[in-house]
Scaffold this motif. Structure first.
Motif, PDB file in Angstrom:
ATOM      1  N   ARG A  44       1.542   9.416   4.235  1.00  0.00           N
ATOM      2  CA  ARG A  44       1.105   8.952   2.914  1.00  0.00           C
ATOM      3  C   ARG A  44      -0.216   9.624   2.515  1.00  0.00           C
ATOM      4  O   ARG A  44      -0.395  10.041   1.356  1.00  0.00           O
ATOM      5  CB  ARG A  44       0.941   7.426   2.929  1.00  0.00           C
ATOM      6  CG  ARG A  44       0.441   6.829   1.614  1.00  0.00           C
ATOM      7  CD  ARG A  44       0.299   5.321   1.726  1.00  0.00           C
ATOM      8  NE  ARG A  44      -0.667   4.927   2.747  1.00  0.00           N
ATOM      9  CZ  ARG A  44      -1.990   4.892   2.562  1.00  0.00           C
ATOM     10  NH1 ARG A  44      -2.493   5.250   1.386  1.00  0.00           N
ATOM     11  NH2 ARG A  44      -2.796   4.511   3.527  1.00  0.00           N
ATOM     12  N   MET A  45      -1.142   9.733   3.456  1.00  0.00           N
ATOM     13  CA  MET A  45      -2.423  10.381   3.166  1.00  0.00           C
ATOM     14  C   MET A  45      -2.226  11.849   2.790  1.00  0.00           C
ATOM     15  O   MET A  45      -2.855  12.350   1.838  1.00  0.00           O
ATOM     16  CB  MET A  45      -3.346  10.259   4.379  1.00  0.00           C
ATOM     17  CG  MET A  45      -3.758   8.846   4.718  1.00  0.00           C
ATOM     18  SD  MET A  45      -4.635   8.785   6.323  1.00  0.00           S
ATOM     19  CE  MET A  45      -4.736   7.014   6.605  1.00  0.00           C
ATOM     20  N   VAL A  46      -1.375  12.554   3.533  1.00  0.00           N
ATOM     21  CA  VAL A  46      -1.098  13.961   3.232  1.00  0.00           C
ATOM     22  C   VAL A  46      -0.487  14.093   1.840  1.00  0.00           C
ATOM     23  O   VAL A  46      -0.855  14.975   1.057  1.00  0.00           O
ATOM     24  CB  VAL A  46      -0.174  14.564   4.313  1.00  0.00           C
ATOM     25  CG1 VAL A  46       0.358  15.925   3.887  1.00  0.00           C
ATOM     26  CG2 VAL A  46      -0.918  14.681   5.643  1.00  0.00           C
ATOM     27  N   TYR A  47       0.439  13.201   1.511  1.00  0.00           N
ATOM     28  CA  TYR A  47       1.084  13.204   0.194  1.00  0.00           C
ATOM     29  C   TYR A  47       0.049  13.001  -0.914  1.00  0.00           C
ATOM     30  O   TYR A  47       0.021  13.737  -1.902  1.00  0.00           O
ATOM     31  CB  TYR A  47       2.138  12.100   0.173  1.00  0.00           C
ATOM     32  CG  TYR A  47       2.793  11.862  -1.170  1.00  0.00           C
ATOM     33  CD1 TYR A  47       3.800  12.707  -1.624  1.00  0.00           C
ATOM     34  CD2 TYR A  47       2.417  10.780  -1.967  1.00  0.00           C
ATOM     35  CE1 TYR A  47       4.421  12.474  -2.853  1.00  0.00           C
ATOM     36  CE2 TYR A  47       3.023  10.542  -3.187  1.00  0.00           C
ATOM     37  CZ  TYR A  47       4.023  11.389  -3.631  1.00  0.00           C
ATOM     38  OH  TYR A  47       4.635  11.170  -4.842  1.00  0.00           O
ATOM     39  N   GLU A  48      -0.827  12.026  -0.731  1.00  0.00           N
ATOM     40  CA  GLU A  48      -1.834  11.746  -1.753  1.00  0.00           C
ATOM     41  C   GLU A  48      -2.867  12.866  -1.856  1.00  0.00           C
ATOM     42  O   GLU A  48      -3.293  13.236  -2.956  1.00  0.00           O
ATOM     43  CB  GLU A  48      -2.537  10.418  -1.453  1.00  0.00           C
ATOM     44  CG  GLU A  48      -1.661   9.199  -1.650  1.00  0.00           C
ATOM     45  CD  GLU A  48      -2.434   7.891  -1.497  1.00  0.00           C
ATOM     46  OE1 GLU A  48      -3.672   7.900  -1.687  1.00  0.00           O
ATOM     47  OE2 GLU A  48      -1.806   6.862  -1.189  1.00  0.00           O
ATOM     48  N   LEU A  76       0.835  -1.203   0.000  1.00  0.00           N
ATOM     49  CA  LEU A  76       0.000   0.000   0.000  1.00  0.00           C
ATOM     50  C   LEU A  76       0.871   1.255   0.000  1.00  0.00           C
ATOM     51  O   LEU A  76       0.575   2.228  -0.700  1.00  0.00           O
ATOM     52  CB  LEU A  76      -0.945   0.001   1.205  1.00  0.00           C
ATOM     53  CG  LEU A  76      -1.966   1.142   1.234  1.00  0.00           C
ATOM     54  CD1 LEU A  76      -2.884   1.106   0.014  1.00  0.00           C
ATOM     55  CD2 LEU A  76      -2.794   1.099   2.515  1.00  0.00           C
ATOM     56  N   HIS A  77       1.967   1.237   0.759  1.00  0.00           N
ATOM     57  CA  HIS A  77       2.881   2.377   0.737  1.00  0.00           C
ATOM     58  C   HIS A  77       3.562   2.527  -0.621  1.00  0.00           C
ATOM     59  O   HIS A  77       3.876   3.644  -1.044  1.00  0.00           O
ATOM     60  CB  HIS A  77       3.929   2.234   1.840  1.00  0.00           C
ATOM     61  CG  HIS A  77       3.410   2.526   3.216  1.00  0.00           C
ATOM     62  ND1 HIS A  77       2.980   3.775   3.598  1.00  0.00           N
ATOM     63  CD2 HIS A  77       3.238   1.729   4.307  1.00  0.00           C
ATOM     64  CE1 HIS A  77       2.566   3.753   4.854  1.00  0.00           C
ATOM     65  NE2 HIS A  77       2.710   2.515   5.310  1.00  0.00           N
ATOM     66  N   TYR A 128      12.396   8.175  -1.458  1.00  0.00           N
ATOM     67  CA  TYR A 128      11.816   7.575  -2.658  1.00  0.00           C
ATOM     68  C   TYR A 128      10.288   7.553  -2.620  1.00  0.00           C
ATOM     69  O   TYR A 128       9.627   7.958  -3.582  1.00  0.00           O
ATOM     70  CB  TYR A 128      12.367   6.158  -2.818  1.00  0.00           C
ATOM     71  CG  TYR A 128      11.590   5.275  -3.771  1.00  0.00           C
ATOM     72  CD1 TYR A 128      11.634   5.476  -5.133  1.00  0.00           C
ATOM     73  CD2 TYR A 128      10.812   4.225  -3.273  1.00  0.00           C
ATOM     74  CE1 TYR A 128      10.906   4.657  -5.996  1.00  0.00           C
ATOM     75  CE2 TYR A 128      10.098   3.397  -4.122  1.00  0.00           C
ATOM     76  CZ  TYR A 128      10.147   3.626  -5.484  1.00  0.00           C
ATOM     77  OH  TYR A 128       9.431   2.822  -6.335  1.00  0.00           O
ATOM     78  N   LEU A 129       9.688   7.130  -1.518  1.00  0.00           N
ATOM     79  CA  LEU A 129       8.236   6.995  -1.439  1.00  0.00           C
ATOM     80  C   LEU A 129       7.515   8.331  -1.563  1.00  0.00           C
ATOM     81  O   LEU A 129       6.342   8.384  -1.935  1.00  0.00           O
ATOM     82  CB  LEU A 129       7.825   6.323  -0.128  1.00  0.00           C
ATOM     83  CG  LEU A 129       8.082   4.827   0.003  1.00  0.00           C
ATOM     84  CD1 LEU A 129       7.673   4.348   1.379  1.00  0.00           C
ATOM     85  CD2 LEU A 129       7.354   4.043  -1.088  1.00  0.00           C
TER      86      LEU A 129
END
Length: 506
Positions: free
Chosen positions: A437-441, A214-215, A503-504
């Motif tokens: 991850r949520m903030v990034y998306e 998922l990440h 990277y992510l």
């Protein structure tokens, strides 16, 4: 021994050994003592130390970054003034050395069950480290004296997670070993998570793969990998499969926060975003996560008259609200703590987290399953895990809560994120990694504006222009003890700073 131990100490030991007579080892060996420690002993000790460390870091770092809790003292985390947070790095690399030794000794004995469990635990720890810092020592990290390499290279995050010999591959390797263990009736030695059961360890290997995938889903198409795991069917089926460490209620096997001084414990309180969300739904988990402000007796299930409050994250200045409810009774040994009161567990991952991972994957079209089924499973599993008092909060049962509180799935990603966020309280470092991850998306990868995620707020005071930092800094001693490899890693990042994109997050 890991490379993070003092190089000067190692050199001194080596010089002493060279200067000793060649007969020293035979003269001083004790025929009554085992020369090789059991892999189970190593697995037990490393599991306890790594889990204890993760509980503390969740308390001090991850829950606060995720705005489930807030710091009222020493609020660098909430103010986005991040540093190396060195204890995470040091403690987990120490544990990795013992996990690696357990793997090697078990492999030499043909003990595929313990070998696989040690691989899985290493994979969990390495994933936490690379998600926190970015590129880290991995392939050479714990070679130590065996290879005379005390300055390991920093592997790139993509290779650590997804490359040859990376974590996804290692977890698949562990599955093969566990199949052999089941066929040969071999149990995991020293197992304080699953009591030796290799079948449950195989489920854990798959759940950790889903978490990593998922990440990775913003970097490549992970649908085929996820669907293969789902088709094989070796996943958690209930809370009975949760990967948790049960604390026993007495030193040294009590919940790691219990020994804290009360002032240190009270420096972390419930945060406004979490309290507001839980109160909005009359969510009974609030009565477990938090201790009421207006009730002095400590009970697992509090009365309907209980009131709660949340502090502002980043509350270092006077205009910010520092008032917030203390954490619930299971998280601290308060004065007059009830005899036999349940302690919190150390959490690696849970059935609730798995189901909410699958809900998000289904919503995004990565797997063909029904989104709402997994979504509701995750909520129910979280409620059941915490043994909540639905009636105290006005509900006749979990279906009544789901149908009438406002949590029912509304076909939006935010709903899944919201429930995943609140369900992963004290899940190691995952609250931070998931919110990042949520903030990034939510920002389409353009920046890290915190309030792009609907249930989060900009910290009252922050030093990073309302942007969530991306990473922790590398510890300072890396620059002096492993300078060349450190500089190469920093160069790839563009600087050892909190906003450097791994990277992510690129």
């Amino acid at each position: 021994m890991t490379y993070i131990k003092s190089i000067w100490s190692l050199m001194l030991v080596m010089l002493m050994l060279i200067s000793c007579d060649s007969d020293f080892e035979s003269v001083n060996s004790n025929p009554n003592e085992p020369e090789v420690v059991s892999p189970g002993v190593l697995l037990t000790g490393a599991t306890r130390s790594s889990m204890n460390s993760m509980v503390k870091e969740s308390f001090l770092l991850a829950n606060n970054i995720a705005q489930i809790t807030a710091k009222t003292l020493r609020s660098e985390v909430d103010r986005y003034e991040w540093n190396a947070f060195t204890t995470l790095w040091l403690n987990q690399y120490d544990a990795l050395a013992d996990f690696a030794d357990a793997e090697n000794i078990a492999s030499n004995k043909g003990d595929t069950a313990t070998e696989a469990a040690a691989i899985i635990m290493q994979s969990w720890v390495y994933s936490s480290l690379t998600m926190a810092y970015g590129d880290i020592p991995y392939s050479e990290a714990i070679a130590g004296t065996e290879s005379d390499n005390f300055t390991p290279a920093y592997d790139q995050q993509q290779a650590i997670l997804d490359g040859d010999g990376g974590l996804l591959e290692r977890l698949k390797q562990a599955e093969v070993l566990l199949d052999e263990a089941v066929s040969n009736n071999i149990e995991v030695e020293g197992d304080i998570i699953y009591n030796g059961n290799p079948s449950k360890w195989k489920k854990l290997a798959n759940v950790l793969q889903l978490r990593i995938l998922l990440h990775l889903s913003n970097k490549r198409d992970v649908s085929g990998d996820m669907q293969t795991i789902l088709a094989e069917g070796n996943l958690f089926e209930s809370n009975n499969d949760n990967a948790t460490l049960n604390y026993l209620g007495s030193f040294p096997n009590n919940f790691p926060i219990f020994p804290f001084k009360q002032g240190d414990f009270d420096a972390v309180v419930m945060a406004k975003p979490a309290v507001n969300m839980l109160e909005n739904y009359s969510d009974p988990r609030l009565g477990v996560y938090a201790r009421p402000d207006n009730i002095t007796e400590i009970n697992t299930f509090v009365s309907a008259q209980a009131t709660y409050s949340g502090a502002d994250n980043g509350n270092a200045i006077g205009s910010c609200d520092k008032g917030g409810s203390r954490l619930g009774a299971r998280y601290y040994d308060y004065p007059s703590h009830p005899s036999g009161e349940e302690q919190a567990n150390g959490i690696l991952t849970t059935y609730a987290e798995q189901e909410l991972i699958l809900a998000e994957a289904a919503f995004k079209g990565l797997i063909p399953n029904n989104t709402e089924t997994h979504y509701k499973n995750g909520i129910v599993a979280s409620m059941e895990y915490y043994n909540v008092s639905l009636e105290t909060f006005g509900w006749t049962g979990v279906n009544d809560f789901y149908d009438n509180s406002g949590v029912a799935f509304d076909n939006t990603l935010n709903k899944i994120w919201e429930q995943k966020w609140i369900a992963t309280f004290f899940h190691g470092m995952e609250p931070f990694f998931d919110v990042r991850r949520m903030v990034y998306e939510a920002n389409n990868g353009d920046d890290f504006a915190v309030d792009a995620v609907q249930f989060l707020t900009v910290p009252c005071e922050n030093l990073n222009s309302d942007q969530m930092p991306v990473r922790f800094l590398y510890p300072g001693n890396e620059q002096s003890l492993n300078s060349e490899n450190y500089q190469e890693a920093v160069s790839r990042l563009g600087g050892n700073n909190q906003n450097a994109k791994m990277y992510l997050m690129e």
